[in-house]
Design a protein around this motif. Structure first.
Motif, PDB file in Angstrom:
ATOM      1  N   MET A  30       0.825  -1.200   0.000  1.00 46.06           N
ATOM      2  CA  MET A  30       0.000   0.000   0.000  1.00 46.06           C
ATOM      3  C   MET A  30       0.864   1.257   0.000  1.00 46.06           C
ATOM      4  O   MET A  30       0.639   2.186  -0.800  1.00 46.06           O
ATOM      5  N   LEU A  31       1.861   1.289   0.861  1.00 39.21           N
ATOM      6  CA  LEU A  31       2.738   2.454   0.936  1.00 39.21           C
ATOM      7  C   LEU A  31       3.547   2.625  -0.346  1.00 39.21           C
ATOM      8  O   LEU A  31       3.737   3.740  -0.841  1.00 39.21           O
ATOM      9  N   SER A  32       4.008   1.497  -0.896  1.00 44.42           N
ATOM     10  CA  SER A  32       4.773   1.547  -2.141  1.00 44.42           C
ATOM     11  C   SER A  32       3.913   2.026  -3.302  1.00 44.42           C
ATOM     12  O   SER A  32       4.354   2.823  -4.134  1.00 44.42           O
ATOM     13  N   ALA A  33       2.655   1.556  -3.370  1.00 43.88           N
ATOM     14  CA  ALA A  33       1.765   1.966  -4.458  1.00 43.88           C
ATOM     15  C   ALA A  33       1.503   3.463  -4.405  1.00 43.88           C
ATOM     16  O   ALA A  33       1.455   4.132  -5.444  1.00 43.88           O
ATOM     17  N   ILE A  85      -4.487   9.265   4.047  1.00 47.04           N
ATOM     18  CA  ILE A  85      -5.238   8.280   4.834  1.00 47.04           C
ATOM     19  C   ILE A  85      -4.438   7.002   5.099  1.00 47.04           C
ATOM     20  O   ILE A  85      -4.874   6.159   5.892  1.00 47.04           O
ATOM     21  N   LEU A  86      -3.288   6.846   4.462  1.00 41.87           N
ATOM     22  CA  LEU A  86      -2.549   5.591   4.611  1.00 41.87           C
ATOM     23  C   LEU A  86      -2.124   5.309   6.054  1.00 41.87           C
ATOM     24  O   LEU A  86      -2.248   4.170   6.516  1.00 41.87           O
ATOM     25  N   PRO A  87      -1.614   6.313   6.804  1.00 42.12           N
ATOM     26  CA  PRO A  87      -1.278   6.012   8.208  1.00 42.12           C
ATOM     27  C   PRO A  87      -2.476   5.528   9.011  1.00 42.12           C
ATOM     28  O   PRO A  87      -2.331   4.676   9.889  1.00 42.12           O
ATOM     29  N   ALA A  88      -3.672   6.058   8.704  1.00 43.06           N
ATOM     30  CA  ALA A  88      -4.862   5.623   9.424  1.00 43.06           C
ATOM     31  C   ALA A  88      -5.228   4.181   9.093  1.00 43.06           C
ATOM     32  O   ALA A  88      -5.658   3.420   9.970  1.00 43.06           O
ATOM     33  N   MET A 148      -5.335   1.241  11.756  1.00 45.28           N
ATOM     34  CA  MET A 148      -6.544   0.445  11.960  1.00 45.28           C
ATOM     35  C   MET A 148      -6.215  -1.043  12.002  1.00 45.28           C
ATOM     36  O   MET A 148      -6.741  -1.801  12.821  1.00 45.28           O
ATOM     37  N   ILE A 149      -5.314  -1.481  11.108  1.00 46.13           N
ATOM     38  CA  ILE A 149      -4.918  -2.893  11.093  1.00 46.13           C
ATOM     39  C   ILE A 149      -4.190  -3.258  12.380  1.00 46.13           C
ATOM     40  O   ILE A 149      -4.459  -4.303  13.003  1.00 46.13           O
ATOM     41  N   ARG A 150      -3.295  -2.412  12.831  1.00 47.29           N
ATOM     42  CA  ARG A 150      -2.531  -2.712  14.053  1.00 47.29           C
ATOM     43  C   ARG A 150      -3.456  -2.718  15.279  1.00 47.29           C
ATOM     44  O   ARG A 150      -3.318  -3.567  16.171  1.00 47.29           O
ATOM     45  N   SER A 194      -9.623  14.986  10.177  1.00 46.76           N
ATOM     46  CA  SER A 194      -8.348  15.136  10.872  1.00 46.76           C
ATOM     47  C   SER A 194      -8.387  14.292  12.143  1.00 46.76           C
ATOM     48  O   SER A 194      -9.463  13.922  12.630  1.00 46.76           O
ATOM     49  N   ARG A 195      -7.230  13.997  12.687  1.00 52.69           N
ATOM     50  CA  ARG A 195      -7.194  13.165  13.902  1.00 52.69           C
ATOM     51  C   ARG A 195      -7.842  13.898  15.076  1.00 52.69           C
ATOM     52  O   ARG A 195      -8.499  13.277  15.921  1.00 52.69           O
TER      53      ARG A 195
END
Length: 393
Positions: A225-228, A255-258, A262-264, A365-366
């Motif tokens: 995901m990060l690479s894409a 949104i990638l960090p979120a 979420m997975i973690r 936003s967070r």
């Protein structure tokens, strides 16, 4: 809890093995083959016909290597590759003249090439290409052969330029790959939460074994995901055809960090739910329903980001935000049962974190996402942005 449930591993098989997904991968592979073949032919023609080199083998070789690079920073790595080839070819031509023949000739040439390259650049790509170029010159393409000397360096530059030009003029979608990975991870997270809700409802710790196994194996998907997203950003910088997509790529990157968080958080929640079940403790019906609703929202978000499924983001995202606000308003301390054990509090805390993560995926936003939660402190860092009655809907 009457809805039809799909196990995490079965959900993974659906995400990875659909016929439509396979057809998409075949099209991508075919496009990549055509792209590399055409670019290699064009680079050979440019070096031979326009520049006048009789055997410009370094041009198509460089094109194939550059187009074979994966992940982001292909511009930087293409320049490093060209520089490494130039250093290797130049050193090879020079060293072959001054090193006598013998078994130690190749080790000496390679060692000197790596030493010089390490002083010129810290990139391993430069060092590797310098060593490879020196070996080619010292063995099968010694000085004096046709197309030697500076011609080889120029051919490498031609190949690098054609490779980057091919990426710019024949780009893939800068956001589709990233959205596919986001959709997949949200789908996995949804299935894990679904399994957790079922395990909490039935008090079956063994039901979480597959979910934990699946969520522990998501690091490769997170990296993809990060690479894409990195590749998408690079494409919008390199290709004029994609300059209009820069805003969409930036929105995806935000949104990638979120998604990763979420997975973690789902992993921690599932592990703690398993502990609670094995301790023969119980979670409140309200908390089980919160986890179940979060699973449903994550599944809906997965569908929104799925490029194979038509969706109306302008309508779907606000609806999901509203649902998450309702969930957040119900995640106060009173969501746990009376006399709750530590594991139940941990599950509640993780459910709150996942609610924030999903609101961030929706574009919040967070700070605003955290303010959607029911306060658990007399002095919350982010005062709640709720209105009366929202938790009762």
């Amino acid at each position: 809890m009457a809805k039809l449930r799909i196990g995490t591993l079965e959900r993974l098989r659906q995400l990875e093995g659909s016929l439509e997904s396979r057809a998409l991968r075949v099209r991508k592979r075919f496009f990549r083959i055509v792209q590399v073949a055409v670019a290699a032919g064009v680079s050979f023609w440019v070096a031979q016909s326009l520049i006048g080199h009789p055997v410009p083998f370094f041009a198509p070789i460089t094109v194939i290597i550059i187009l074979g690079l994966t992940g982001g920073d292909r511009i930087r790595r293409a320049l490093e590759l060209s520089f490494g080839v130039v250093v290797g070819v130049g050193l090879g031509d020079l060293l072959v003249h001054y090193t006598p023949d013998g078994l130690w000739k190749i080790p000496l040439i390679v060692g000197i090439s790596l030493l010089v390259a390490s002083f010129l650049s810290k990139s391993p790509l430069v060092s590797n290409q310098a060593a490879i170029g020196s070996i080619l010159i010292a063995t099968i393409l010694p000085p004096g052969t046709e197309g030697g000397g500076p011609d080889r360096m120029l051919d490498a530059f031609v190949g690098a330029a054609i490779g980057l030009l091919t990426i710019a003029l024949l780009p893939s979608s800068p956001v589709n790959s990233g959205r596919e990975e986001v959709s997949k991870l949200l789908g996995i997270g949804s299935s894990v939460l679904d399994d957790v809700a079922l395990a909490l409802d039935t008090r079956d710790a063994d039901a979480l074994d597959q979910a934990l196994e699946a969520v522990h194996d998501t690091q490769a998907d997170i990296n993809n995901m990060l690479s894409a997203a990195e590749v998408g950003r690079e494409l919008t910088l390199l290709s004029p055809l994609l300059w209009g997509s820069r805003r969409r790529v930036r929105s995806l990157e935000r949104i990638l960090p979120a998604v990763e968080s979420m997975i973690r958080n789902s992993r921690v929640l599932a592990r703690r739910a398993q502990v609670l079940c094995r301790d023969r403790d119980t979670a409140s019906t309200r908390l089980v329903n919160i986890v179940d609703e979060l699973a449903d929202v994550a599944a809906s978000l997965s569908d929104v980001f799925d490029v194979r499924t038509p969706s109306n983001e302008a309508q779907d995202i606000p609806d999901l935000v509203r649902r998450l606000q309702v969930i957040g308003s119900r995640t106060g301390i009173d969501a746990v049962s009376e006399g709750a054990v530590l594991s139940e509090y941990v599950i509640l805390a993780q459910a709150r974190s996942i609610t924030v993560d999903l609101l961030e995926v929706c574009g919040w936003s967070r700070e605003s996402a955290t303010s959607a939660l029911a306060p658990t402190s007399q002095t919350p860092g982010y005062p709640p942005e709720m209105w009366p009655g929202i938790g009762d809907q």
